[in-house]
Design a protein around this motif. Structure first.
Motif, mmCIF file in Angstrom:
data_model
loop_
_atom_site.group_PDB
_atom_site.id
_atom_site.type_symbol
_atom_site.label_atom_id
_atom_site.label_comp_id
_atom_site.label_asym_id
_atom_site.label_seq_id
_atom_site.Cartn_x
_atom_site.Cartn_y
_atom_site.Cartn_z
ATOM 1 N N SER A 429 0.845 -1.199 0.000
ATOM 2 C CA SER A 429 0.000 0.000 0.000
ATOM 3 C C SER A 429 0.878 1.246 0.000
ATOM 4 O O SER A 429 2.065 1.183 0.315
ATOM 5 C CB SER A 429 -0.892 0.003 1.243
ATOM 6 O OG SER A 429 -1.763 1.128 1.224
ATOM 7 N N PHE A 430 0.280 2.363 -0.366
ATOM 8 C CA PHE A 430 1.048 3.612 -0.373
ATOM 9 C C PHE A 430 0.160 4.773 0.032
ATOM 10 O O PHE A 430 -1.073 4.675 -0.004
ATOM 11 C CB PHE A 430 1.655 3.859 -1.765
ATOM 12 C CG PHE A 430 0.658 4.181 -2.835
ATOM 13 C CD1 PHE A 430 0.304 5.493 -3.100
ATOM 14 C CD2 PHE A 430 0.043 3.177 -3.572
ATOM 15 C CE1 PHE A 430 -0.634 5.808 -4.077
ATOM 16 C CE2 PHE A 430 -0.897 3.474 -4.549
ATOM 17 C CZ PHE A 430 -1.239 4.795 -4.806
ATOM 18 N N ILE A 431 0.782 5.869 0.440
ATOM 19 C CA ILE A 431 0.076 7.139 0.606
ATOM 20 C C ILE A 431 0.837 8.179 -0.208
ATOM 21 O O ILE A 431 2.003 7.964 -0.562
ATOM 22 C CB ILE A 431 -0.032 7.573 2.085
ATOM 23 C CG1 ILE A 431 1.355 7.780 2.700
ATOM 24 C CG2 ILE A 431 -0.823 6.546 2.888
ATOM 25 C CD1 ILE A 431 1.300 8.460 4.065
ATOM 26 N N SER A 432 0.177 9.297 -0.524
ATOM 27 C CA SER A 432 0.843 10.247 -1.417
ATOM 28 C C SER A 432 0.455 11.681 -1.105
ATOM 29 O O SER A 432 -0.493 11.950 -0.353
ATOM 30 C CB SER A 432 0.511 9.925 -2.876
ATOM 31 O OG SER A 432 -0.853 10.183 -3.116
ATOM 32 N N TYR A 433 1.204 12.573 -1.717
ATOM 33 C CA TYR A 433 1.039 14.019 -1.543
ATOM 34 C C TYR A 433 1.296 14.647 -2.905
ATOM 35 O O TYR A 433 2.212 14.245 -3.622
ATOM 36 C CB TYR A 433 2.070 14.507 -0.528
ATOM 37 C CG TYR A 433 1.885 15.931 -0.079
ATOM 38 C CD1 TYR A 433 1.220 16.222 1.106
ATOM 39 C CD2 TYR A 433 2.383 16.983 -0.840
ATOM 40 C CE1 TYR A 433 1.041 17.530 1.520
ATOM 41 C CE2 TYR A 433 2.207 18.295 -0.432
ATOM 42 C CZ TYR A 433 1.542 18.575 0.752
ATOM 43 O OH TYR A 433 1.372 19.858 1.171
ATOM 44 N N ALA A 434 0.483 15.628 -3.293
ATOM 45 C CA ALA A 434 0.719 16.341 -4.557
ATOM 46 C C ALA A 434 -0.044 17.647 -4.544
ATOM 47 O O ALA A 434 -1.130 17.738 -3.958
ATOM 48 C CB ALA A 434 0.275 15.490 -5.754
ATOM 49 N N ASP A 435 0.519 18.652 -5.202
ATOM 50 C CA ASP A 435 -0.141 19.944 -5.364
ATOM 51 C C ASP A 435 -0.685 20.499 -4.043
ATOM 52 O O ASP A 435 -1.844 20.914 -3.954
ATOM 53 C CB ASP A 435 -1.258 19.847 -6.419
ATOM 54 C CG ASP A 435 -0.673 19.708 -7.817
ATOM 55 O OD1 ASP A 435 0.511 19.299 -7.917
ATOM 56 O OD2 ASP A 435 -1.375 20.003 -8.795
ATOM 57 N N GLY A 436 0.152 20.449 -3.032
ATOM 58 C CA GLY A 436 -0.189 21.103 -1.771
ATOM 59 C C GLY A 436 -1.155 20.349 -0.886
ATOM 60 O O GLY A 436 -1.650 20.908 0.093
ATOM 61 N N ALA A 437 -1.448 19.086 -1.187
ATOM 62 C CA ALA A 437 -2.426 18.365 -0.365
ATOM 63 C C ALA A 437 -2.081 16.890 -0.257
ATOM 64 O O ALA A 437 -1.458 16.315 -1.154
ATOM 65 C CB ALA A 437 -3.823 18.524 -0.961
ATOM 66 N N ARG A 438 -2.535 16.293 0.855
ATOM 67 C CA ARG A 438 -2.462 14.837 0.973
ATOM 68 C C ARG A 438 -3.426 14.228 -0.020
ATOM 69 O O ARG A 438 -4.560 14.701 -0.154
ATOM 70 C CB ARG A 438 -2.899 14.408 2.371
ATOM 71 C CG ARG A 438 -1.879 14.707 3.418
ATOM 72 C CD ARG A 438 -2.384 14.172 4.755
ATOM 73 N NE ARG A 438 -1.452 14.554 5.795
ATOM 74 C CZ ARG A 438 -1.808 15.073 6.961
ATOM 75 N NH1 ARG A 438 -3.085 15.243 7.248
ATOM 76 N NH2 ARG A 438 -0.899 15.393 7.845
ATOM 77 N N GLN A 439 -3.013 13.190 -0.709
ATOM 78 C CA GLN A 439 -3.887 12.531 -1.680
ATOM 79 C C GLN A 439 -4.238 11.126 -1.200
ATOM 80 O O GLN A 439 -5.166 10.960 -0.436
ATOM 81 C CB GLN A 439 -3.203 12.534 -3.063
ATOM 82 C CG GLN A 439 -2.802 13.934 -3.557
ATOM 83 C CD GLN A 439 -3.992 14.811 -3.920
ATOM 84 O OE1 GLN A 439 -5.123 14.349 -4.004
ATOM 85 N NE2 GLN A 439 -3.754 16.105 -4.121
ATOM 86 N N ALA A 440 -3.464 10.111 -1.629
ATOM 87 C CA ALA A 440 -3.775 8.731 -1.238
ATOM 88 C C ALA A 440 -3.726 8.617 0.278
ATOM 89 O O ALA A 440 -2.783 9.080 0.914
ATOM 90 C CB ALA A 440 -2.793 7.772 -1.881
ATOM 91 N N ALA A 441 -4.768 7.995 0.861
ATOM 92 C CA ALA A 441 -4.940 8.013 2.311
ATOM 93 C C ALA A 441 -4.730 6.641 2.937
ATOM 94 O O ALA A 441 -4.987 5.610 2.317
ATOM 95 C CB ALA A 441 -6.356 8.495 2.645
ATOM 96 N N ASP A 442 -4.259 6.655 4.179
ATOM 97 C CA ASP A 442 -4.243 5.472 5.038
ATOM 98 C C ASP A 442 -5.005 5.911 6.286
ATOM 99 O O ASP A 442 -4.847 7.051 6.724
ATOM 100 C CB ASP A 442 -2.790 5.119 5.388
ATOM 101 C CG ASP A 442 -2.663 3.833 6.210
ATOM 102 O OD1 ASP A 442 -2.053 2.883 5.707
ATOM 103 O OD2 ASP A 442 -3.155 3.797 7.361
ATOM 104 N N PRO A 443 -5.846 5.048 6.883
ATOM 105 C CA PRO A 443 -6.575 5.507 8.063
ATOM 106 C C PRO A 443 -5.689 5.702 9.285
ATOM 107 O O PRO A 443 -6.131 6.304 10.265
ATOM 108 C CB PRO A 443 -7.598 4.399 8.308
ATOM 109 C CG PRO A 443 -7.039 3.194 7.665
ATOM 110 C CD PRO A 443 -6.231 3.677 6.495
ATOM 111 N N GLY A 444 -4.435 5.205 9.238
ATOM 112 C CA GLY A 444 -3.600 5.311 10.434
ATOM 113 C C GLY A 444 -4.244 4.521 11.556
ATOM 114 O O GLY A 444 -4.655 3.383 11.364
ATOM 115 N N THR A 445 -4.401 5.133 12.714
ATOM 116 C CA THR A 445 -5.067 4.406 13.795
ATOM 117 C C THR A 445 -5.974 5.327 14.585
ATOM 118 O O THR A 445 -5.694 6.508 14.765
ATOM 119 C CB THR A 445 -4.045 3.757 14.747
ATOM 120 O OG1 THR A 445 -4.749 2.900 15.637
ATOM 121 C CG2 THR A 445 -3.285 4.788 15.566
#
Ligand code: ZN
Ligand code: ZN
Length: 742
Positions: A429-445
């Motif tokens: 799985s991955f999470i991502s950031y682009a154009d000043g915002a968080r994109q792909a999400a992980d719920p974390g905990t």
């Protein structure tokens, strides 16, 4: 003048106002006095310490809605239980009320009130530390008196409390007296012991004896009952046991804390991975463990105990730097909420004092310097600026960060060991950031008592990966197949498995400043047909032109039951959906069901939309592109793709990786792996290489980390040639040039 006379009288009245030594020695107190005179930030820290000490306990009484200051009369509870039973969100303590932030309801009774007891005990221990500090800095007896009041109250209370745990069970191994777990008992004891050390020689002999026997030795006995092995727990246990051992001069405790089977040296060797990331793979726990490890080091140094194993702490400071996102947060993988590096700035302040690494300065100066900086930080944080961050691979932790020079695009992919009890079933799985915002999400905990922690946070379907037959992945460790980190494009190819039955996953991610290419596949070795759900969660609002119709999704377990508002459509063709400012395009394949809806995110009050592509067969492949609006065309199959915009046309292969970017017939960017070559670039080195051409072809930039070898590249019009930013002479060879690296 009056206070000086008073201080003198006071000093004379005490035959031995002897020296603190646990976490501050007299020379530290002198240094703190000096820094507070010379530097405004330090003066401010001392001022706020002093006003805290002046106001104690009135402020504590107000904050917790007490009638007068007293210790909680019974043992405390577990922080993770401080959750609204209706909404699963954390409660807010205000003047004795435990309020749900959603509907304002006030909750009481076990286990909610006991969590507040935990906070109060924590505050009381810190108050002893802070009162002790102000007493040392001013010599005024009123602060000593206040510290004495807390210490004596604990001496009275401690032996009367039973050992109880998070579930209110008596005499279990993990239980404790003041708190409900040995971990929290240790976390409470360390600042209390630190504060005691600052005042103890001004206390009556009887008070000292009572506190050392009834609290320090007793608490050490409680904590040492539980050997928590390789863990953040044991790292806190060790710090507490060392503090007690040094204060009561118990050699056995000191040895247990440092050299014991789970002592500091063991943790430094076993729990810090080769990359420096804490083995649990969650950044929250990384810093939570770093804290007692650093304190242990400070105590050992002042006690004159050599601890060369503490050199591993440098790796622990380096690893988060490798992983930080453009907004200063660390990937919230596994049981971790968003950790902001800014809120850990003081560790880099201390780290700069210990290791003088210039990269620590940007973090250390990202937040105002506070108490820890004053106690153990660097003399000065002035120094040179560090280089911009590049792509980084933490191979043993199993995290790669793909970054692009001159762009805020960043992607963190997770393929490491499962992470024991705090791991999520989310391989590749991955999470991502682009154009000043968080994109792909992980719920974390969420807080661990929140129902959705087990039913969603850890589940495969909550992550941006492939779930097989609606099941949860098995714990697995991924494998790194290719890693091509270059300044303007980075590619990674990973595999993992079997994640379910005989099913293996493979994924290639290519990050550029213009888009991310994602080629994910699943293959079964059991010859059977499986259902593969490719999942993607992205912050924002989902929009789509697809003719979606409401559809109930199966299964309704393994986390799928949390997917709401689901609609679907079947298609063989390519499709796209958008999430606020990010567009997801997927290439077509037969019998694909596309489903959209909402899942849970890091904040339970804000749903996070998702898109899912479901395919069946022995194997399935999913080629997707994430972009922020500039891409006009995306095509390809298997291992070969083209991506077009008004500015460029990219041809990408994924096995092996290569990228050729043209504008018209002219190359403008070429990237290839170690030893590979193509029409525009021959790379006769042991490292990947990139060439960038200016639009007129007059400036050519080469990048390679190779220390030796040859690069041969197309450059008919070149007037300036640079290698890794430095101009270089290149031999002419027709339309090509050749440079030799050494
Ligand atoms: Zn509520
Ligand atoms: Zn997760």
């Amino acid at each position: 003048m009056k206070s000086m006379v008073f201080l003198l009288v006071f000093l004379l009245a005490l035959p031995c106002l002897a020296e603190p030594r646990l976490l501050l020695a007299p020379r530290d107190i002198d240094r703190i006095q000096k820094v507070a005179k010379e530097q405004a930030w330090a003066a401010q820290v001392v001022r706020s310490l002093t006003s805290f000490a002046d106001e104690w306990p009135a402020q504590h009484v107000r904050e917790y809605g007490l009638k007068e200051w007293a210790l909680p009369a019974e043992g405390a509870g577990w922080s993770h239980a401080y959750v609204c039973p209706d909404h699963g969100v954390r409660l807010t303590q205000r003047a004795g009320k435990n309020l749900c932030p959603i509907d304002g309801k006030d909750y009481h009774g076990w286990p909610i009130d006991q969590v507040v007891y935990m906070q109060r005990n924590g505050n009381n221990a810190q108050a002893v530390r802070d009162l002790g500090l102000v007493f040392r800095l001013t010599g005024k007896p009123e602060y000593l008196e206040k510290a004495r009041r807390i210490l004596n109250a604990y001496s009275d209370l401690y032996p009367t409390l039973p050992i109880q745990d998070n579930n209110n069970k008596l005499d279990t191994k993990t239980g404790a007296r003041i708190m409900s777990q040995t971990l929290s008992e240790a976390g409470w004891l360390v600042p209390l012991a630190f504060g005691y050390d600052l005042v103890r020689d001004a206390l009556a002999a009887e008070d000292r004896a009572r506190f050392e026997t009834r609290v320090l030795r007793n608490a050490a006995d409680v904590i040492r009952r539980y050997d928590a092995g390789k863990s953040n727990w044991q790292s806190w246990h060790n710090a507490a046991l060392l503090a007690v051992g040094l204060l009561v001069e118990d050699r056995e405790l000191v040895t247990l804390a440092l050299d014991g089977p789970s002592g500091f040296k063991f943790q430094a060797r076993e729990a810090i991975t080769a990359d420096g990331a804490w083995y649990e793979g969650a950044w929250g726990y990384h810093f939570f463990a770093l804290n007692p490890l650093l304190l242990t080091r400070e105590m050992a140094v002042r006690a004159g105990i050599a601890l060369p194993e503490a050199a591993a702490l440098k790796r622990m400071l380096d690893a988060p730097l490798a992983c930080v996102f453009p907004d200063g947060t660390l990937p919230n993988f596994n049981d971790s909420a968003y950790t902001s590096l800014k809120s850990e700035a003081h560790y880099y302040d201390i780290g700069y004092r210990l290791f003088q690494d210039a990269r620590y300065l940007s973090v250390a100066t990202a937040a105002p310097r506070g108490l820890e900086s004053l106690l153990w930080g660097a003399d000065s944080l002035e120094g040179r600026k560090a280089e911009p961050l590049a792509s980084e691979l933490l191979e043993s932790a199993g995290i790669a960060i793909l970054r692009v020079l001159g762009s805020d695009h960043a992607l963190a992919v997770k393929f490491g060991p499962h992470g024991s009890g705090h791991g999520h079933y989310d391989k590749l799985s991955f999470i991502s950031y682009a154009d000043g915002a968080r994109q792909a999400a992980d719920p974390g905990t969420q807080a661990y008592a929140a129902k959705s922690h087990d039913t969603w946070d850890k589940m495969t379907v909550a992550h941006n990966t492939i779930s097989v037959d609606g099941q949860v992945q098995k714990p697995a460790t991924g494998k790194l197949l290719d890693w091509v980190p270059l300044p303007h494009v980075t590619a990674i190819r990973l595999s993992a498995g079997p994640v379910y039955g005989g099913v293996e996953l493979e994924r290639t991610l290519v990050e550029t400043g213009d888009y991310t290419l994602d080629v994910a596949s699943a293959r079964a070795s059991d010859g059977a047909t499986h259902q593969y759900d490719w999942l993607y969660h992205n912050f924002g609002k989902l929009a789509s032109d697809l003719p979606l119709v409401p559809r109930r999704l199966t299964p309704q377990q393994n986390g799928y039951q949390h997917l709401r508002g689901t609609s679907g459509v079947s298609t063989d063709g390519p499709w796209q959906v958008s999430f606020s400012n990010l567009c997801v395009r997927m290439l077509g394949d037969r019998d694909t069901t596309v489903v959209t809806g909402e899942g849970l995110g890091p904040d339970l009050r804000v749903a996070v939309p998702f898109v899912m592509a479901r395919r069946s067969g022995e194997s399935a492949a999913f080629a997707a592109l994430y972009e922020t609006g500039a891409i006009t065309d995306f095509e390809g199959a298997a291992h070969s793709f083209t991506v077009e915009s008004a500015q460029f046309r990219d041809k990408i292969t994924t096995q092996p990786f290569s990228l050729n970017r043209n504008r018209g017939s002219q190359p403008i960017l070429v990237a290839i792996p170690a030893g590979a070559q193509n029409t525009w670039l021959g790379n006769f080195t042991a490292a990947p290489a990139e060439v960038d051409w200016s639009p007129d072809g007059k400036a050519v930039d080469l990048y390679s980390k190779a220390a030796s070898g040859t690069l041969r590249f197309y450059a008919p019009q070149a007037e300036v040639i640079r290698v890794n930013g430095r101009p270089i002479d290149a031999a002419r060879d027709g339309a090509f040039r050749t440079v030799t690296l050494r």
